[in-house]
Design an enzyme around this catalytic site. Structure first.
Site, PDB file in Angstrom:
ATOM      1  N   GLU A   8       0.824  -1.210   0.000  1.00 26.83           N
ATOM      2  CA  GLU A   8       0.000   0.000   0.000  1.00 26.83           C
ATOM      3  C   GLU A   8       0.867   1.274   0.000  1.00 26.83           C
ATOM      4  OE1 GLU A   8      -2.758  -0.309   3.244  1.00 26.83           O
ATOM      5  OE2 GLU A   8      -3.741  -2.081   2.416  1.00 26.83           O
ATOM      6  N   GLU A 103      -5.582  -8.497  -0.091  1.00 31.27           N
ATOM      7  CA  GLU A 103      -6.053  -8.426   1.300  1.00 31.27           C
ATOM      8  C   GLU A 103      -7.562  -8.301   1.267  1.00 31.27           C
ATOM      9  OE1 GLU A 103      -4.614  -5.425   3.918  1.00 31.27           O
ATOM     10  OE2 GLU A 103      -2.502  -5.688   3.357  1.00 31.27           O
TER      11      GLU A 103
END
Length: 292
Positions: A8, A103
């Site tokens: 991220e 995720e």
């Protein structure tokens, strides 16, 4: 080994440079003789609500001389409906770009993810996923722990869902061949010449409602479009659909491709989904497919 070049790395600001920066990073890794599969995370803390990764994935993939890059979408509150999940993943499938749900969880501070659809759609379409995460979460997201205090014999409610539930780990996992005997490979099948076929599957069902998935497969030659038809025999109705132009007339349903998923190579597949209502009986109807 898969090399994730950054977890991220882009939040909700400055994500406009994601495509160029990611392409540059891939090029530099290849120049350094790293030929591993490279995984790249979407911006917006992985959730890509700006569709930056979705709309630039083909450019980033083309920047990899090995063509060995996989895109990772993180699905939390942004992906709280079946339509959003299926549309996002479906666009990568239609573009023939590799995608994983890198995720996802069953709950989050920004909304309630639709974990059932993530699992069912991924299973139906051969998409990998990583349920987040084993144990040790903090900062108010301890509910994402699959195991309590890292104890595999004490799974949380989320852990029980991911391991024991529909389309979960126990139902779908396969042992890697390096740990045991290689599986028996079935003989290859030859797709039917020309035309197309369609398969109707009920992927999820609850009192009064259900989710369906229809997979369209081209025959022995490429097609430029397809139309799938079926007739409900038990009064079912379609309330919402995605990745398709769908109309109903009484119990008869007609589903046509949209602009980006009509062209299929010989033996290639695409799929579309819908949400429906039922009462009493929800038998799967026979479907037909016509190619153009």
């Amino acid at each position: 080994m898969i090399v994730n070049i950054g977890n991220e790395p882009y939040g909700n600001q400055n994500h406009g440079t994601w495509a160029g920066d990611t392409s540059n990073a891939i090029t530099r890794l290849r120049a350094a003789d790293l030929d591993h599969t490279i995984m790249v995370d979407a911006p917006n803390w992985g959730q890509d609500w700006t569709f930056t990764m979705r709309d630039n994935a083909s450019t980033v993939f083309a920047a990899d001389p090995d063509r060995n890059t996989v895109f990772s979408i993180h699905m939390y509150g942004v992906f709280d409906t079946a339509a959003e999940i299926s549309d996002y993943l479906g666009r990568f499938r239609a573009a023939r770009l590799p995608i994983v749900v890198g995720e996802f969880g069953h709950n989050h501070s920004d909304g309630n993810p639709d974990e059932d659809t993530i699992l069912s759609y991924s299973q139906a379409n051969g998409i990998g996923w990583l349920g987040w995460s084993w144990s040790g979460n903090g900062g108010g997201v301890e509910y994402l722990d699959l195991a309590v205090n890292f104890d595999p014999n004490n799974l949380s409610t989320w852990g029980q869902r991911l391991f024991d539930g529909a389309n979960g780990i126990k139902a779908t996992a396969k042992e890697a061949t390096v740990f045991g005997n290689p599986p028996t490979t079935p003989p290859p099948t030859t797709p039917p010449p020309g035309g197309c076929t369609a398969t109707y599957t009920i992927t999820n069902q609850w009192p009064g409602g259900f989710q369906g998935d229809v997979r369209v497969t081209a025959g022995g030659s490429a097609i430029t479009g397809w139309t799938v038809r079926w007739t409900f025999a038990n009064g079912q109705t379609v309330n919402q659909s995605w990745n398709v132009s769908l109309t109903s007339s009484g119990s008869a349903v007609t589903a046509r491709n949209v602009d980006w998923n009509g062209r299929l190579g010989a033996g290639a597949s695409t799929s579309f989904g819908f949400l429906g209502s039922w009462n009493g009986t929800n038998a799967a109807p026979a479907v037909t497919c016509t190619a153009s």
